[in-house]
Design a protein around this motif. Structure first.
Motif, short mmCIF file in Angstrom:
data_model
loop_
_atom_site.label_atom_id
_atom_site.label_comp_id
_atom_site.label_asym_id
_atom_site.label_seq_id
_atom_site.Cartn_x
_atom_site.Cartn_y
_atom_site.Cartn_z
N LYS A 178 4.09 -5.84 0.44
CA LYS A 178 5.37 -6.13 -0.39
C LYS A 178 5.87 -4.88 -0.77
N GLU A 179 5.05 -3.83 -1.28
CA GLU A 179 5.41 -2.41 -1.32
C GLU A 179 6.08 -1.61 -0.36
N ALA A 180 5.71 -1.90 0.84
CA ALA A 180 6.39 -1.30 1.96
C ALA A 180 7.58 -2.01 2.35
N ALA A 181 7.59 -3.09 2.25
CA ALA A 181 8.90 -4.00 2.42
C ALA A 181 10.03 -3.58 1.47
N SER A 182 9.65 -3.24 0.24
CA SER A 182 10.81 -2.78 -0.64
C SER A 182 11.22 -1.42 -0.61
N ILE A 183 10.78 -0.57 0.17
CA ILE A 183 11.04 0.87 0.50
C ILE A 183 11.64 1.04 1.98
N GLN B 56 2.98 2.52 4.69
CA GLN B 56 2.71 1.89 5.93
C GLN B 56 1.60 2.26 7.04
N GLN B 57 1.22 3.66 6.82
CA GLN B 57 0.14 4.27 7.30
C GLN B 57 -1.07 3.68 6.53
#
Length: 235
Positions: free
Chosen positions: A158-163, A104-105
């Protein structure tokens, strides 16, 4: 303004070196980065900054080609310094230099205007390559050159949404490091020595941490950190 020494290419053309400002609160990191850059042809470190406010001042006054900006800076966090510089001097290319950074950062830094992210444990291999990549108009993310920022941002989102997002109560990466030290039983002097900062800076970090977490003692902070999984305890 400092006169820029020019180097000559093989073709006999005078080439100005790439001018860099290094902003990091660790003197050892600034020294190491300066040595790495100045050991290579084509780079010149024209300024150093130990906190976010000085990073802004140095960048606006010296107008470097590149600013290497630590994410966890005292007085003004790296992302806030990035935002301030981008609003006043969008020409400078900024690479975030950090020990740790969340997806996210990374997204936020790129959206504000950062051109790259370099992890400190990869500095030896990535630093000069990242600088050259961003000067040529590309980005440097995840240890590689990125030409299509939109595609990379979509991938990161997409990666941030999955974590599942780890709740940090607004603590900066450096403040989280200080919390870990407190849980481990470190004194202010120990923390200052570990991060090469003054005890006064440690006290300022602790004051900010207490305000954000709503605790008032080191013991309460340690218990809060463990209960809310702000630190990972080794088994």
């Amino acid at each position: 303004m400092k006169e820029v020494a020019k180097k000559t290419s093989e073709a006999g053309v005078s080439i100005a070196p790439i001018r860099v400002v290094v902003a990091d609160d660790h003197p050892v990191v600034r020294f190491g980065v300066r040595n790495m850059l100045e050991s290579e042809a084509g780079f010149e470190v024209v300024g150093e900054a130990e906190d976010g406010d000085v990073a802004i001042t140095q960048t606006l006054e010296l107008e470097p080609d590149i600013l290497l900006l630590d994410l966890a800076m005292p007085r003004l966090p790296g992302l806030e310094a990035l935002r301030a510089i981008m609003s006043k001097s969008p020409r400078v290319k900024i690479i975030m230099l950090t020990s740790t950074i969340s997806t996210q950062q990374i997204i936020e830094a790129l959206q504000i205007g950062a051109r790259g992210i370099v992890l400190k444990d990869a500095v030896a291999g990535d630093l000069s390559k990242s600088l050259r990549a961003v000067l040529q108009g590309d980005y440097w993310i995840g240890g590689e050159r990125v030409a299509n920022l939109v595609s990379k941002l979509n991938e990161l989102m997409k990666e941030a949404a999955s974590i599942p997002e780890r709740k940090t109560y607004g603590l900066t990466p450096r403040e989280l490091e200080v919390v870990t030290c407190i849980v481990e039983g470190c004194s202010n002097k120990d923390v200052a020595k570990q991060f090469a900062i003054s005890e006064e800076t440690v006290k300022r970090h602790l004051s900010n941490i207490f305000d954000k977490t709503g605790v008032s003692t080191r013991l309460e902070l340690a218990l809060f950190a463990i209960a809310h999984k702000l630190v990972v305890l080794e088994s």
